[in-house]
Design an enzyme around this catalytic site. Structure first.
Site, PDB file in Angstrom:
ATOM      1  N   HIS A  13     -12.468 -30.115  73.077  1.00  0.00           N
ATOM      2  CA  HIS A  13     -11.681 -29.677  71.905  1.00  0.00           C
ATOM      3  C   HIS A  13     -10.925 -28.410  72.309  1.00  0.00           C
ATOM      4  O   HIS A  13     -11.494 -27.329  72.398  1.00  0.00           O
ATOM      5  CB  HIS A  13     -12.613 -29.388  70.718  1.00  0.00           C
ATOM      6  CG  HIS A  13     -11.880 -29.006  69.466  1.00  0.00           C
ATOM      7  ND1 HIS A  13     -12.203 -29.525  68.225  1.00  0.00           N
ATOM      8  CD2 HIS A  13     -10.850 -28.151  69.236  1.00  0.00           C
ATOM      9  CE1 HIS A  13     -11.416 -29.002  67.307  1.00  0.00           C
ATOM     10  NE2 HIS A  13     -10.575 -28.150  67.897  1.00  0.00           N
ATOM     11  N   HIS A  15      -6.865 -26.311  72.087  1.00  0.00           N
ATOM     12  CA  HIS A  15      -5.476 -26.249  71.616  1.00  0.00           C
ATOM     13  C   HIS A  15      -4.623 -25.722  72.755  1.00  0.00           C
ATOM     14  O   HIS A  15      -4.649 -24.518  73.046  1.00  0.00           O
ATOM     15  CB  HIS A  15      -5.367 -25.347  70.383  1.00  0.00           C
ATOM     16  CG  HIS A  15      -6.145 -25.878  69.227  1.00  0.00           C
ATOM     17  ND1 HIS A  15      -5.615 -26.740  68.301  1.00  0.00           N
ATOM     18  CD2 HIS A  15      -7.447 -25.720  68.893  1.00  0.00           C
ATOM     19  CE1 HIS A  15      -6.547 -27.074  67.430  1.00  0.00           C
ATOM     20  NE2 HIS A  15      -7.668 -26.481  67.767  1.00  0.00           N
ATOM     21  N   LYS A  98      -7.783 -37.496  64.877  1.00  0.00           N
ATOM     22  CA  LYS A  98      -8.277 -36.231  64.324  1.00  0.00           C
ATOM     23  C   LYS A  98      -7.953 -36.117  62.845  1.00  0.00           C
ATOM     24  O   LYS A  98      -6.785 -36.172  62.442  1.00  0.00           O
ATOM     25  CB  LYS A  98      -7.649 -35.060  65.092  1.00  0.00           C
ATOM     26  CG  LYS A  98      -8.019 -33.677  64.580  1.00  0.00           C
ATOM     27  CD  LYS A  98      -9.453 -33.273  64.929  1.00  0.00           C
ATOM     28  CE  LYS A  98      -9.869 -31.977  64.246  1.00  0.00           C
ATOM     29  NZ  LYS A  98      -9.507 -30.787  65.012  1.00  0.00           N
ATOM     30  N   HIS A 135     -12.329 -32.236  61.341  1.00  0.00           N
ATOM     31  CA  HIS A 135     -12.432 -30.836  60.928  1.00  0.00           C
ATOM     32  C   HIS A 135     -13.167 -30.873  59.594  1.00  0.00           C
ATOM     33  O   HIS A 135     -12.600 -31.233  58.568  1.00  0.00           O
ATOM     34  CB  HIS A 135     -11.047 -30.190  60.776  1.00  0.00           C
ATOM     35  CG  HIS A 135     -11.151 -28.735  60.420  1.00  0.00           C
ATOM     36  ND1 HIS A 135     -10.811 -27.729  61.290  1.00  0.00           N
ATOM     37  CD2 HIS A 135     -11.616 -28.119  59.304  1.00  0.00           C
ATOM     38  CE1 HIS A 135     -11.046 -26.548  60.719  1.00  0.00           C
ATOM     39  NE2 HIS A 135     -11.536 -26.768  59.509  1.00  0.00           N
ATOM     40  N   HIS A 173     -16.480 -28.479  66.082  1.00  0.00           N
ATOM     41  CA  HIS A 173     -16.811 -27.045  65.958  1.00  0.00           C
ATOM     42  C   HIS A 173     -17.788 -26.741  64.834  1.00  0.00           C
ATOM     43  O   HIS A 173     -17.473 -25.991  63.907  1.00  0.00           O
ATOM     44  CB  HIS A 173     -15.546 -26.183  65.824  1.00  0.00           C
ATOM     45  CG  HIS A 173     -14.452 -26.733  64.945  1.00  0.00           C
ATOM     46  ND1 HIS A 173     -14.660 -27.142  63.649  1.00  0.00           N
ATOM     47  CD2 HIS A 173     -13.139 -26.952  65.191  1.00  0.00           C
ATOM     48  CE1 HIS A 173     -13.514 -27.565  63.152  1.00  0.00           C
ATOM     49  NE2 HIS A 173     -12.576 -27.468  64.063  1.00  0.00           N
ATOM     50  N   ASP A 247     -12.534 -25.139  71.240  1.00  0.00           N
ATOM     51  CA  ASP A 247     -11.571 -24.807  70.187  1.00  0.00           C
ATOM     52  C   ASP A 247     -10.746 -23.582  70.586  1.00  0.00           C
ATOM     53  O   ASP A 247     -10.288 -22.832  69.720  1.00  0.00           O
ATOM     54  CB  ASP A 247     -12.263 -24.582  68.841  1.00  0.00           C
ATOM     55  CG  ASP A 247     -11.298 -24.733  67.675  1.00  0.00           C
ATOM     56  OD1 ASP A 247     -10.207 -25.279  67.865  1.00  0.00           O
ATOM     57  OD2 ASP A 247     -11.641 -24.291  66.559  1.00  0.00           O
TER      58      ASP A 247
HETATM   59  O1  DOR Z   1      -9.816 -21.384  64.396  1.00  0.00           O
HETATM   60  C1  DOR Z   1      -9.153 -22.415  64.453  1.00  0.00           C
HETATM   61  N1  DOR Z   1      -7.954 -22.462  65.082  1.00  0.00           N
HETATM   62  N2  DOR Z   1      -9.615 -23.503  63.843  1.00  0.00           N
HETATM   63  C2  DOR Z   1      -8.896 -24.624  63.755  1.00  0.00           C
HETATM   64  O2  DOR Z   1      -9.365 -25.555  63.164  1.00  0.00           O
HETATM   65  C3  DOR Z   1      -7.534 -24.687  64.299  1.00  0.00           C
HETATM   66  C4  DOR Z   1      -7.293 -23.699  65.331  1.00  0.00           C
HETATM   67  C5  DOR Z   1      -5.822 -23.498  65.661  1.00  0.00           C
HETATM   68  O3  DOR Z   1      -5.111 -24.492  65.836  1.00  0.00           O
HETATM   69  O4  DOR Z   1      -5.396 -22.357  65.768  1.00  0.00           O
HETATM   70 ZN    ZN Z   2      -9.452 -26.888  66.814  1.00  0.00          ZN
END
Ligand code: DOR
Ligand code: ZN
Length: 351
Positions: A13, A15, A98, A135, A173, A247
């Protein structure tokens, strides 16, 4: 000096963001991870096969290690349909779909506001055994932010699991005792990712002694007893349903450190050092490898990595920021000294 040589970890997971950001996020991720599961909350979101394949090319174009493998999840929108799901199942790079409850987090505006209208898609996913990555937070503003995950499990996830008992689900998460207990009570096709920050910190880090936007993430950090429950879950011999999903979520400096800071902790580079510190402090280092490098691969029915990662107990200072000409991201724990570090990949080539 203590060293630890483990199967190279995967991050189930992450980004990576897009375009200019990839020049920072991809090289940092591949220093530690062989494979990542990149989240689809881009703008616009990743909703089509075509979009995924193009995004994959943009990632591979900046990857240094030719063996670095990004996987993807499609964004569950109201436009999702049977043919997209069937195509996704055939695509080797797509591991799931997702689900963002609309408004739950960063770039979730395209998410689902009524899961009860999605039974047709969910039934196809169950038939295809295509995992639903969740989520897990309700978005109702009358529900306290610290209760949103537990409430989601009771009111959304549990009924959904009962209606689609064979649907593989990853609760992403997780941050609460309730989530650990729920996942543990379920069959093997239901699992959870856990981040490094939910294992290492609790809401005191965010709130006590001053507001700290660097620790602000979603789901929000909870009380100490929840943190302890997560630690017990990954540091017990019976931890096969839990695997690492960092995450790691960079936000540009002005958006993160402002009156209304964005949710997300950028943890790619500190993930393994911090985990080694934590597992070592609990005398649980032998259990680290299954959490970071085995359980997730088994869940997604992928081979275990053959490459390895060496961690050494040797102090280093987390950089104040990672920058390119275009942008700058601040890692969580910037400027702090950590006692473990990953040995650079080039120094590991003879192993
Ligand atoms: O803390 C987070 N940041 N939780 C999420 O679900 C998304 C993520 C983000 O994309 O910045
Ligand atoms: Zn995330």
């Amino acid at each position: 000096m203590q060293t630890l040589n483990i199967i190279r970890p995967d991050d189930w997971h992450i980004h990576l963001r897009d375009n200019a950001s990839l020049q920072l996020t991809v090289p940092l991720a591949e220093r530690t991870f062989a494979r990542v599961l990149a989240m689809p909350n881009l703008t616009p979101p990743l909703t089509t096969m075509h979009g995924v394949l193009d995004y994959r090319e943009r990632i591979l174009a900046v990857a240094i290690n030719q063996r670095f493998t990004p996987y993807f999840a499609l964004y569950f929108t109201n436009d999702l349909n049977a043919s997209t799901l069937r195509e996704a199942k055939l695509c080797p790079w797509i591991l799931g779909v997702k689900l963002y409850p609309q408004g739950a987090t960063t770039h979730s505006d395209w998410g689902i506001n009524d899961i009860n209208k999605q039974f047709e898609n969910l039934s196809i996913m169950e038939e295809l055994e295509l995992p639903l990555l969740v989520h897990g937070e309700v978005t109702d503003n009358t529900i306290d932010i610290f209760d949103r995950e537990a409430r989601f499990i009771d009111t959304v996830l549990e009924p959904l699991q009962q209606r689609f008992p064979k649907l593989p689900i990853v609760l992403e998460h997780i941050s609460t005792t309730e989530a650990v207990d729920w996942v543990q009570s379920m069959p093997a096709h239901i699992a959870a990712t856990i981040t490094v920050h939910h294992l290492a910190f609790n809401r005191n880090h965010l709130l006590a002694g001053g507001l700290r936007p660097d620790y602000y993430c979603l789901p929000i950090l909870k009380q100490h007893q929840h943190q302890q429950k997560l630690q017990q879950a990954v540091m017990s011999k019976n931890q096969s349903k839990f695997f690492l999903g960092t995450d790691s979520a960079p936000h540009v400096q002005d958006r993160k450190y402002s009156a209304c800071g964005c949710a997300g902790c950028f943890t790619s580079s500190i993930a393994l050092p911090l985990l080694a510190e934590l597992f070592s402090a609990h005398e649980a280092l032998p259990l680290l490898e299954s959490f970071t490098s085995i359980n997730g691969a088994l869940f997604y029915q992928l081979p275990i990595n053959t490459e390895r990662l060496r961690l050494i107990q040797s102090p280093w200072v987390v950089p104040q920021q990672y920058t390119t000409d275009d942008l700058s991201f601040i890692p969580l724990l910037a400027g702090k000294t950590l006692s473990w570090q990953c040995q650079p990949i080039e120094d590991q080539s003879n192993e």
